[in-house]
Scaffold this motif. Structure first.
Motif, PDB file in Angstrom:
ATOM      1  N   VAL A  81       0.829  -1.201   0.000  1.00  0.00           N
ATOM      2  CA  VAL A  81       0.000   0.000   0.000  1.00  0.00           C
ATOM      3  C   VAL A  81       0.865   1.254   0.000  1.00  0.00           C
ATOM      4  CG1 VAL A  81      -1.656   1.303   1.379  1.00  0.00           C
ATOM      5  CG2 VAL A  81      -1.950  -1.148   1.080  1.00  0.00           C
ATOM      6  N   ALA A  82       1.950   1.272   0.733  1.00  0.00           N
ATOM      7  CA  ALA A  82       2.830   2.442   0.758  1.00  0.00           C
ATOM      8  C   ALA A  82       3.441   2.689  -0.612  1.00  0.00           C
ATOM      9  CB  ALA A  82       3.915   2.241   1.810  1.00  0.00           C
ATOM     10  N   TRP A  83       3.857   1.649  -1.283  1.00  0.00           N
ATOM     11  CA  TRP A  83       4.449   1.826  -2.608  1.00  0.00           C
ATOM     12  C   TRP A  83       3.409   2.349  -3.611  1.00  0.00           C
ATOM     13  CZ3 TRP A  83       7.228  -3.555  -2.687  1.00  0.00           C
ATOM     14  CH2 TRP A  83       8.337  -3.507  -1.818  1.00  0.00           C
ATOM     15  N   SER A  88       1.430   6.715  -6.833  1.00  0.00           N
ATOM     16  CA  SER A  88       0.290   7.503  -7.325  1.00  0.00           C
ATOM     17  C   SER A  88       0.549   8.997  -7.154  1.00  0.00           C
ATOM     18  CB  SER A  88      -0.984   7.103  -6.571  1.00  0.00           C
ATOM     19  OG  SER A  88      -1.262   5.732  -6.761  1.00  0.00           O
ATOM     20  N   MET A  89       1.200   9.381  -6.064  1.00  0.00           N
ATOM     21  CA  MET A  89       1.503  10.793  -5.854  1.00  0.00           C
ATOM     22  C   MET A  89       2.480  11.305  -6.908  1.00  0.00           C
ATOM     23  SD  MET A  89       1.693  10.843  -1.673  1.00  0.00           S
ATOM     24  CE  MET A  89       1.934  12.610  -1.601  1.00  0.00           C
ATOM     25  N   TRP A  90       3.466  10.505  -7.265  1.00  0.00           N
ATOM     26  CA  TRP A  90       4.375  10.911  -8.342  1.00  0.00           C
ATOM     27  C   TRP A  90       3.632  10.988  -9.698  1.00  0.00           C
ATOM     28  CZ3 TRP A  90       8.687  13.234  -7.441  1.00  0.00           C
ATOM     29  CH2 TRP A  90       9.440  12.934  -6.289  1.00  0.00           C
ATOM     30  N   TRP A  91       2.725  10.098  -9.921  1.00  0.00           N
ATOM     31  CA  TRP A  91       1.979  10.136 -11.174  1.00  0.00           C
ATOM     32  C   TRP A  91       1.065  11.353 -11.231  1.00  0.00           C
ATOM     33  CZ3 TRP A  91      -3.292   9.850 -12.300  1.00  0.00           C
ATOM     34  CH2 TRP A  91      -3.615   9.635 -13.632  1.00  0.00           C
ATOM     35  N   VAL A  92       0.466  11.733 -10.067  1.00  0.00           N
ATOM     36  CA  VAL A  92      -0.398  12.913 -10.027  1.00  0.00           C
ATOM     37  C   VAL A  92       0.404  14.171 -10.328  1.00  0.00           C
ATOM     38  CG1 VAL A  92      -1.795  14.352  -8.495  1.00  0.00           C
ATOM     39  CG2 VAL A  92      -2.112  11.890  -8.542  1.00  0.00           C
ATOM     40  N   ILE A  93       1.612  14.294  -9.802  1.00  0.00           N
ATOM     41  CA  ILE A  93       2.451  15.458 -10.078  1.00  0.00           C
ATOM     42  C   ILE A  93       2.786  15.530 -11.572  1.00  0.00           C
ATOM     43  CG2 ILE A  93       4.724  16.462  -9.677  1.00  0.00           C
ATOM     44  CD1 ILE A  93       4.549  15.500  -6.804  1.00  0.00           C
TER      45      ILE A  93
END
Length: 519
Positions: A81-83, A88-93
């Motif tokens: 889940v952490a990965w 996902s946060m890097w993809w959103v940026i």
């Protein structure tokens, strides 16, 4: 079997204590145990209500106490889940900045993370960053401040998650619970006599060569009871003494040891007999604690014995043998017992049947009685004081005095004897007078002897002379109507002194009579 009979005698019968062996005792329905033989406590907590939040407050201990399958599941899910969240946060940026559409076709465009075109590429970038692999194909550029902040947050959160989960797994693996698997307890406990006392015994052993440092053993009796006030106490716990006062509970566990509980008046088994054992319901919980020598962690091993696992009139077989240069332990005989002659009665019944033994009293030799002096109430004491043995004892004690005190004592005796020699003559030819006696004796005579009439002048006062050989005609008894005056000395010989005048003061010298009159 023949070798064992030669070793222990023909009267001993080896008994195998495995569960498939049949016994003459009536079969009992297997009841619920409080502690299993492997040490697991058979207790479950239910209806906690709002108290479940306490487990979350101590999350680390909760995770350590979980079973291995749940620990592994939590470990895998946490990292997965952490990965996914961080990827996902890097993809959103990248999606917000437009790196997904411009980065692949326009070479003059500077993205936030180079070579990140979709979610799989963002996930690979996070894994490379978290695991510090650093392939060099995907990297953060200086044109993305939000990416730098996310990178710092990722590093901090990754360290925290690693420390928490890896720490839980390390504590879980290093727990000394499995060390208790190599600590053995006998399958049954036995009751027999040791050193003339009825004892409850069981055996413990250590299968490893590494020692248990500061090993200590404790026993608890689990038995329901009812108080005199009518309160019912289910599974009441009572301590069994296994040598707390003598230090026998501190074990040097390098070879199998037999733990002994003496059944006496303070033991809860004081009224337990062979017959009542079949009707009792109890459980003995044994707790062995110690420090593991290799890891330094505290280990605890537990087991229990129910009433049907206590054998009356049995004893454990020896397992130690001397070889060439070492001692060998035969663990194949660890659980075996043999029968011995044991009274089927309880300690309480044995004490009631045994005759009461009175303490040895000192024998007193009879002493010759001296003439009775005074009333009957003081006769026993005066007989003891005037006996020949007592006189010899007093004389022996006088010889133990220092020389100066002996001279003073002998001088006083001579003066007293000289005073008895002087005075009016007696019918037997002896002279006796109280004029030269000490003043304290005179006052005693004057205060204790009343004034008598002339008709009773023949009544006399008995005095004990210091001479050891009185004449026979001087041993007459003369009694005054009111009291008697006695003088005790180391050698007790009575001497008679008559009263010359009508009053005792008339027998005193003129000088002493004048002093008494002035007083």
């Amino acid at each position: 079997m023949s070798a064992l009979r030669r070793k222990f005698g023909e009267d001993y019968q080896v008994v195998n204590t495995n569960r498939d062996t049949t016994f003459s005792a009536p079969a009992k329905r297997k009841r619920q145990r409080f502690v299993e033989k492997n040490g697991r406590c058979n207790v479950q907590h239910g209806n906690l209500g709002g108290e479940t939040s306490r487990y979350i407050s101590d999350l680390f201990t909760t995770l350590v106490d979980l079973k291995w399958r749940w620990n592994l599941l939590i470990f895998i899910l946490t990292y997965t889940v952490a990965w996914l969240v961080m990827a996902s946060m890097w993809w959103v940026i990248a999606y917000i900045r437009g790196d997904l559409s411009h980065g692949r076709h326009d070479s003059s465009y500077t993205p936030c993370v180079a070579n990140v075109y979709n979610f799989p590429s963002a996930f690979l970038f996070f894994i490379e960053t978290e695991a510090t692999i650093g392939y060099g194909y995907r990297y953060i550029t200086e044109k993305c401040p939000e990416g730098i902040i996310l990178f710092l947050f990722q590093s901090l959160m990754g360290s925290i998650v690693d420390a928490f989960l890896i720490g839980c797994m390390f504590i879980k693996m290093s727990q000394p619970k499995k060390r208790a698997e190599t600590l053995m307890f006998s399958q049954d406990a036995v009751i027999s006599q040791r050193d003339g006392k009825l004892c409850l015994m069981f055996r413990v052993g250590n299968l490893r060569n590494s020692h248990m440092v500061s090993a200590q053993i404790r026993c608890k009796l689990i038995k329901s009871r009812q108080t005199p006030e009518g309160e019912f106490l289910p599974l009441d716990q009572c301590e069994l003494d296994v040598g707390f006062g003598t230090g026998a509970d501190q074990l040097f566990l390098v070879s199998p040891l037999t733990i002994c509980h003496e059944i006496n008046t303070k033991s809860p088994f004081f009224d337990l007999s062979q017959r009542s054992l079949m009707n009792e319901q109890f459980e003995i919980v044994v707790i062995l604690e110690g420090i593991v020598e290799t890891t330094g962690m505290t280990c605890q091993a537990r087991t229990s014995y129910t009433e049907d696992e206590v054998l009356w009139g049995h004893r454990f077989l020896p397992v130690m043998s001397l070889e060439e240069g070492f001692f060998r332990v035969d663990y194949s005989q660890f659980h075996n017992t043999f029968e011995v002659n044991t009274p089927p009665y309880s300690v309480k019944e044995q004490e009631e049947k045994s005759p009461l033994k009175s303490p040895n009293s000192l024998s007193v030799a009879p002493t010759p009685l001296s003439p009775q002096l005074g009333n009957d109430g003081r006769g026993g004491r005066r007989e003891r004081l005037m006996s020949a043995d007592y006189a010899d004892h007093v004389e022996d004690q006088s010889y133990r005095l220092p020389s100066k005190l002996q001279r003073m004592s002998s001088t006083k005796e001579e003066n007293l004897w000289r005073g008895l020699k002087t005075g009016p003559a007696l019918p037997g030819g002896k002279a006796s007078s109280t004029g030269d006696l000490p003043l304290s004796i005179q006052r005693l005579r004057s205060s204790s002897i009343p004034v008598v009439r002339q008709a009773h002048l023949d009544e006399q006062v008995q005095l004990l002379s210091l001479d050891g050989e009185p004449e026979e005609d001087e041993l007459e008894k003369h009694r005054l109507p009111a009291a008697k005056s006695t003088i005790t000395a180391p050698t007790l010989t009575p001497v008679q002194i008559p009263l010359v005048g009508g009053r005792p003061e008339d027998n005193l010298p003129a000088k002493l009579r004048k002093m008494n009159a002035d007083r």
